[in-house]
Scaffold this active site. Structure first.
Site, PDB file in Angstrom:
ATOM      1  N   LYS A  83       0.848  -1.197   0.000  1.00 46.96           N
ATOM      2  CA  LYS A  83       0.000   0.000   0.000  1.00 46.96           C
ATOM      3  C   LYS A  83       0.880   1.243   0.000  1.00 46.96           C
ATOM      4  O   LYS A  83       1.725   1.421   0.874  1.00 46.96           O
ATOM      5  CB  LYS A  83      -0.899   0.007   1.234  1.00 46.96           C
ATOM      6  CG  LYS A  83      -1.726   1.290   1.406  1.00 46.96           C
ATOM      7  CD  LYS A  83      -2.483   1.274   2.731  1.00 46.96           C
ATOM      8  CE  LYS A  83      -3.142   2.618   3.004  1.00 46.96           C
ATOM      9  NZ  LYS A  83      -3.819   2.655   4.324  1.00 46.96           N
ATOM     10  N   ASP A 135      -2.677  10.599   3.295  1.00 47.13           N
ATOM     11  CA  ASP A 135      -4.073  10.219   3.460  1.00 47.13           C
ATOM     12  C   ASP A 135      -4.800  11.238   4.321  1.00 47.13           C
ATOM     13  O   ASP A 135      -4.689  11.249   5.544  1.00 47.13           O
ATOM     14  CB  ASP A 135      -4.180   8.828   4.101  1.00 47.13           C
ATOM     15  CG  ASP A 135      -5.631   8.399   4.285  1.00 47.13           C
ATOM     16  OD1 ASP A 135      -6.502   8.954   3.587  1.00 47.13           O
ATOM     17  OD2 ASP A 135      -5.877   7.513   5.120  1.00 47.13           O
ATOM     18  N   LYS A 148     -10.264  13.152   7.878  1.00 45.78           N
ATOM     19  CA  LYS A 148      -9.813  12.830   9.226  1.00 45.78           C
ATOM     20  C   LYS A 148      -9.823  14.087  10.101  1.00 45.78           C
ATOM     21  O   LYS A 148      -9.661  15.207   9.606  1.00 45.78           O
ATOM     22  CB  LYS A 148      -8.369  12.304   9.194  1.00 45.78           C
ATOM     23  CG  LYS A 148      -8.159  11.004   8.455  1.00 45.78           C
ATOM     24  CD  LYS A 148      -6.681  10.636   8.444  1.00 45.78           C
ATOM     25  CE  LYS A 148      -6.432   9.380   7.627  1.00 45.78           C
ATOM     26  NZ  LYS A 148      -6.959   8.185   8.317  1.00 45.78           N
ATOM     27  N   ASP A 193       1.637   6.496   5.412  1.00 52.23           N
ATOM     28  CA  ASP A 193       0.642   5.557   4.901  1.00 52.23           C
ATOM     29  C   ASP A 193       1.112   4.829   3.642  1.00 52.23           C
ATOM     30  O   ASP A 193       0.384   4.024   3.085  1.00 52.23           O
ATOM     31  CB  ASP A 193      -0.679   6.295   4.628  1.00 52.23           C
ATOM     32  CG  ASP A 193      -1.899   5.417   4.852  1.00 52.23           C
ATOM     33  OD1 ASP A 193      -1.747   4.360   5.487  1.00 52.23           O
ATOM     34  OD2 ASP A 193      -2.986   5.794   4.394  1.00 52.23           O
ATOM     35  N   ASP A 200     -12.197   7.132   3.730  1.00 60.62           N
ATOM     36  CA  ASP A 200     -11.002   6.981   4.556  1.00 60.62           C
ATOM     37  C   ASP A 200     -10.604   5.512   4.719  1.00 60.62           C
ATOM     38  O   ASP A 200      -9.667   5.196   5.445  1.00 60.62           O
ATOM     39  CB  ASP A 200     -11.218   7.619   5.935  1.00 60.62           C
ATOM     40  CG  ASP A 200      -9.920   7.799   6.710  1.00 60.62           C
ATOM     41  OD1 ASP A 200      -8.851   7.841   6.055  1.00 60.62           O
ATOM     42  OD2 ASP A 200      -9.948   7.878   7.946  1.00 60.62           O
ATOM     43  N   GLU A 259      -9.447   3.843   2.174  1.00 62.23           N
ATOM     44  CA  GLU A 259      -8.959   3.854   0.788  1.00 62.23           C
ATOM     45  C   GLU A 259      -7.907   2.787   0.509  1.00 62.23           C
ATOM     46  O   GLU A 259      -7.761   2.324  -0.628  1.00 62.23           O
ATOM     47  CB  GLU A 259      -8.393   5.237   0.458  1.00 62.23           C
ATOM     48  CG  GLU A 259      -6.972   5.521   0.935  1.00 62.23           C
ATOM     49  CD  GLU A 259      -6.772   5.413   2.440  1.00 62.23           C
ATOM     50  OE1 GLU A 259      -5.678   4.993   2.857  1.00 62.23           O
ATOM     51  OE2 GLU A 259      -7.701   5.742   3.200  1.00 62.23           O
ATOM     52  N   ARG A 287      -7.579  -0.355   1.213  1.00 58.48           N
ATOM     53  CA  ARG A 287      -8.030  -1.665   0.728  1.00 58.48           C
ATOM     54  C   ARG A 287      -8.433  -1.627  -0.742  1.00 58.48           C
ATOM     55  O   ARG A 287      -8.393  -2.639  -1.432  1.00 58.48           O
ATOM     56  CB  ARG A 287      -9.190  -2.155   1.596  1.00 58.48           C
ATOM     57  CG  ARG A 287     -10.466  -1.341   1.530  1.00 58.48           C
ATOM     58  CD  ARG A 287     -11.400  -1.632   2.678  1.00 58.48           C
ATOM     59  NE  ARG A 287     -10.833  -1.172   3.948  1.00 58.48           N
ATOM     60  CZ  ARG A 287     -11.403  -1.341   5.138  1.00 58.48           C
ATOM     61  NH1 ARG A 287     -12.566  -1.979   5.209  1.00 58.48           N
ATOM     62  NH2 ARG A 287     -10.847  -0.895   6.231  1.00 58.48           N
TER      63      ARG A 287
END
Length: 501
Positions: free
Chosen positions: A266, A271, A278, A289, A348, A350, A352
């Site tokens: 990933k 993010d 967030k 991230d 949020d 995202e 996956r």
């Protein structure tokens, strides 16, 4: 930003040029302690200078054999002496790695430290322990170069491991330590780089440059190629940013390889949470991230540099998740790379989505095993804390293999379950599946169940959720610095070693 790695060498004797000598402290049976690693010449010089041996002075200074306990004893012949506790009498590779890492962190933090040469002498000759010592030294000495107009100092420039035996096995162990530690440090560097400097395009370019010297083929899909290929998850997540997404594919195909390992990372370079934004306080660490992608790229190069006989195909799914008029929304239905449709439940969640596309693409390469690495869920952090990663797999044999690799590497992962009940939480009334459940319970498990849907039938798969250990927000410890940790690199390399037989 260019990081200068300390050199790592092996020697039978203490180098006269050493500025610092690191020795070990172990407990004696019953009571007391002993200093290990002092050569006869060093002991003689110390006794001549102070009238007492190093061990006697260590006791007088209340040195401890407790792991990571550090004691500075008086210098001799211009070299500082640093004693480090090795813990129990039964010294393990991880104990050595932690002890040496602690010592090198202390050396690097010495006032005015710049260009120091360090000798590590612990009376170890076993290749596995020497490798751990080398990794601990380089990982402990790691510093991310500050972004400044001035040139910062380089505290440690050379490390020498002292061993009474310097044979082929010992030399190979030290060489391996250098390769693995350099890979971990590169993953740390990428994690620590600010998101205005490391975004999908620059990360992809950096990955290409990083593997250039190895036998690794590189393919980078830009936003046009992603659209043509039908990568609906990656495009949706990256759609809100002016920095367009990328998918990096690395391929290492050595002669004689029988096993084929696919790695998926990933790479959300920042993010914000997208439209489901967030809270401000939770955004500060979101440059990390992309740690899964960093681990996958770094590990692939290490595997190639070590010449391991395992075919590796690696994917780094890179996107920046920002809110704008072109952002994807909750309730959108996305068509993924393999044609499955997904009802998005939260912008949020995202990670996956980009991982699902990459896992489905990896499946076309017909690997024996797919391992994905992602800072995927806060729920995993709630369950396991900041120093333990989560492991979810589709088979007991795969679980055992990953846990064996993690143990050999000295990284901490804990297996979590995938159940039919969890899988049922992904039902959707408008698409093949939802990207999450309608509640917060078992979030790490639900995310794993979602990723599982994109693994081809019959292919072994493991998911490493490193949301907790990818970043250390607190004070450094052992060989782990504050900031990016490079977690999972060592486990992936150890896994490749196990697969080659």
């Amino acid at each position: 930003m260019t990081r200068i790695n300390p050199t790592l060498t092996l020697s039978r004797s203490l180098p006269k040029s050493a500025d610092v000598v690191v020795l070990g402290v172990v407990p004696l049976t019953g009571d007391g302690l002993a200093v290990v690693g002092a050569t006869p010449d060093l002991e003689k010089a110390f006794t001549k200078a102070y009238g007492r041996g190093i061990g006697d002075v260590a006791v007088a200074m209340a040195a401890q054999s407790k792991r990571e306990e550090l004691t500075h004893v008086p210098p001799v012949d211009g070299a500082r002496l640093l004693l480090v506790g090795l813990g129990d009498a039964d010294v393990t590779p991880e104990a050595v790695r932690i002890a040496v890492g602690s010592a090198l962190r202390a050396v690097a933090a010495l006032p005015g430290a710049d260009g120091l040469e360090v000798a590590v002498s612990l009376e170890v000759t076993d290749p596995e322990l020497l490798q751990a010592a080398g990794e601990g030294a380089l990982l402990g000495a790691y510093r991310f170069e500050t972004i400044t107009a001035t040139t910062p100092p380089t505290p440690v420039t050379a490390v020498t491991l002292v061993s009474a035996t310097v044979g082929a096995a010992q030399k190979d162990a030290v060489a391996r330590a250098k390769v693995v530690a350099d890979a971990v440090c590169q993953a740390r560097d990428w994690g620590n780089t600010p998101p205005n400097l490391l975004y999908p395009e620059t990360f992809a370019d950096a990955a290409r440059g990083y593997v250039r010297d190895e036998r690794i083929a590189v393919e980078i899909l830009d936003e046009k190629a992603l659209e043509k290929g039908g990568y609906g998850g990656i495009l949706a997540v990256g759609g809100g940013s002016a920095r367009k997404p990328r998918l990096v594919r690395l391929s290492y195909t050595p002669r004689g390889a029988e096993a084929h390992l696919a790695l998926v990372g990933k790479g959300i370079t920042f993010d914000s949470g997208g439209l489901d934004i967030k809270p401000a306080g939770q955004m500060a660490g979101m440059k990390f991230d992309m740690s899964g992608a960093a681990a996958v790229v770094a590990a692939t190069r290490a595997i190639a540099a070590l010449g391991l006989k395992v075919k590796v195909t690696a994917y780094a799914a890179l996107a920046e998740n920002l809110p704008s008029g072109s952002s994807y929304r909750s309730s959108d239905v996305l068509t993924m790379f393999d044609g499955q449709t997904v009802e998005n439940y939260n912008t949020d969640a995202e990670g996956r989505l980009v991982m699902a596309d990459a896992i489905a693409r990896a499946g076309l390469d017909t690997p024996d095993l797919i391992v994905d690495v992602a800072t995927l869920t806060g729920a995993c952090m709630v369950a396991l804390g900041l120093r333990t990663g989560g492991l979810l797999t589709n088979g007991e044999a795969t679980s055992d293999l990953l846990l064996d690799a993690a143990e050999a590497a000295g990284e901490d992962f804990w297996e979590l379950p995938l159940t039919d009940f969890t899988r049922e939480q992904l039902k959707s009334t408008v698409a093949d599946m939802r990207s999450g459940a309608g509640h917060r319970w078992g979030g790490a498990l639900v995310a794993g169940a979602f990723l599982e849907r994109f693994v081809p039938e019959g292919v072994a798969w493991a998911h490493l959720d490193v949301a907790g250990p990818a970043e250390n927000p607190d004070a450094p410890y052992g060989y782990v610095p504050k900031g990016g940790t490079g977690v999972a690199v060592r486990t992936l390399v150890a896994l490749a070693e196990l697969l080659q037989g």
